[in-house]
Design an enzyme around this catalytic site. Structure first.
Site, PDB file in Angstrom:
ATOM      1  CG  ASP A  20      76.884 -25.032  -4.338  1.00 29.61           C
ATOM      2  OD1 ASP A  20      77.770 -25.623  -4.963  1.00 29.61           O
ATOM      3  OD2 ASP A  20      76.227 -25.556  -3.418  1.00 29.61           O
ATOM      4  CG  ASP A 135      80.209 -28.388  -6.821  1.00 29.55           C
ATOM      5  OD1 ASP A 135      81.213 -27.954  -6.207  1.00 29.55           O
ATOM      6  OD2 ASP A 135      79.355 -29.120  -6.287  1.00 29.55           O
ATOM      7  CD  GLU A 136      82.197 -24.571  -3.081  1.00 26.76           C
ATOM      8  OE1 GLU A 136      81.616 -23.642  -2.477  1.00 26.76           O
ATOM      9  OE2 GLU A 136      82.639 -25.582  -2.502  1.00 26.76           O
TER      10      GLU A 136
END
Length: 400
Positions: A20, A135-136
């Site tokens: 993350d 974003d992950e």
């Protein structure tokens, strides 16, 4: 996972990592504006909050105290979070908590650019990746021989080298535990979760930390005296099934014990493609007919462009409306054949609109295409024509 008491660096038989990015949007902005490092910064403004470059070369930044509108925070730096400002919070509310915080506009083009960079860097080290958003990601490390800690650090180093940004990563036996624990040592965390850590690090956490327990389920659990994951793990299976149903009750108990057999989904096939917008002020279908018509046409055109760019077509067209009282209504229409044409999407979405009585002010409008299938490259279609009268024509039509 290994037996309790195993060395902390011993790789589990199945090694799943959750990576993350740390305060991703805000961190990208700090690369652009390094003078803001260490300050409370909020991302969520519009072009009106674009920094001004002064004659002396310095920049003038907007402050939360000067904001007026109905926007919400996309993300914030850790310094802003320390003041009680978090994502999805209304910017006006945040301004009361941190009036001096810097407010920056969102720049999704920049965020997508850095998203591609960090994912490509990870793929060079460990190619088995499940993309979970901008974003992950999940990463399957099981087939790699390298020591777990060294491998996780190498991934973190690759991300920083490619982007200049930090990330937090957890390696555990499955996706569920990796997701929970990647948040334990933020920012810039590296967490290895073994069997012995379940009761010590996971069970004390709030039950809502389990991905799949939403606000309503969390409130119901709390009403039953179940507040943390440990409480849930010790609950009676029959009791949970009585209150949550057989399937969800069984899943709750398994999740609390860290059981998750889901494989990584390395396919990036989307389930739907959508566009939506929240208005700066509530719009009425009659008084603001022309404005709403233009917005509606633009959303359909944007969805069509997204479909063509990604080489998809879809059979199910849907609309989403959120009224001023926050009531949300959706309507769908499934077509005989898949489409990606803006004009066709506009017609189908218009049919959906006609099934909603539009006699109240709106705060959000969205268009979605699902039941997707890939297609061959096709010539560009003609742009959609603005349909200004859709809203007015729909006012007296009852809901199905």
């Amino acid at each position: 996972m290994p037996a309790a008491g195993a060395p902390r660096d011993t790789p589990p038989q199945r090694r799943i990592a959750h990576l993350d990015m740390d305060a991703f949007y805000a961190s990208v902005e700090l690369l652009r504006y390094p003078e803001l490092r260490g300050l409370p910064v909020v991302i969520g403004g519009s072009r009106a909050q674009q920094p001004l470059l002064l004659a002396d070369g310095e920049r003038r930044f907007a402050r939360l105290r000067d904001y007026a509108g109905r926007g919400v925070i996309t993300t914030a730096t850790y310094e802003a979070r320390a003041l009680g400002v978090f994502s999805a919070m209304g910017i006006m509310k945040a301004a009361r908590l941190a009036p001096e915080a810097i407010l920056l506009p969102v720049d999704f083009a920049a965020y997508r650019h850095y998203s591609r960079l960090f994912k490509a860097a990870v793929a060079q080290v460990a190619p088995q990746i499940e993309d979970r958003g901008i974003d992950e990601i999940y990463i399957d490390l099981s087939a790699l021989a390298e020591d777990t800690r060294a491998l996780a650090q190498r991934i973190k180093d690759a991300v920083r080298a490619a982007t200049g940004l930090s990330c937090s990563i957890c390696v555990a036996a499955n996706k569920l535990l990796a997701k929970i624990a990647s948040d334990l040592d933020k920012p810039d965390g590296l967490t290895l979760l073994n069997a012995a850590d379940l009761t010590q690090r996971i069970w004390p956490l709030a039950a809502r930390k389990i991905n799949g327990i939403g606000p309503k389920a969390s409130a119901r659990l709390a009403a039953l005296g179940i507040h943390c994951i440990g409480d849930l793990a010790q609950a009676d299976a029959t009791f949970l099934q009585q209150h949550f149903g057989r399937s969800y009750g069984r899943w709750l108990l398994a999740a609390a014990h860290g059981i998750d057999e889901r494989p990584l989904s390395t396919s990036s096939e989307p389930k739907s493609i959508s566009r939506e917008t929240t208005f700066e002020r509530d719009l009425h279908p009659r008084a603001d007919r022309q404005t709403l018509g233009g917005i509606f046409t633009a959303l359909c055109t944007q969805v069509a462009e997204d479909l063509r760019r990604k080489a998809y077509q879809g059979r199910t067209i849907g609309v989403k409306l959120r009224f001023a009282d926050f009531q949300t209504v959706t309507r769908d229409l499934t077509l005989p054949a898949a489409i990606d044409d803006a004009q066709a999407i506009l017609r189908a979405a218009g049919e959906c609109l006609r099934r909603v009585p539009l006699d109240r002010r709106l705060r959000l409008l969205g268009v979605r295409v699902s039941a997707l299938s890939t297609r061959r490259a096709a010539a560009d279609r003609a742009p959609a024509r603005q349909q200004e009268l859709l809203f007015a024509d729909s006012v007296e039509t009852p809901i199905d």
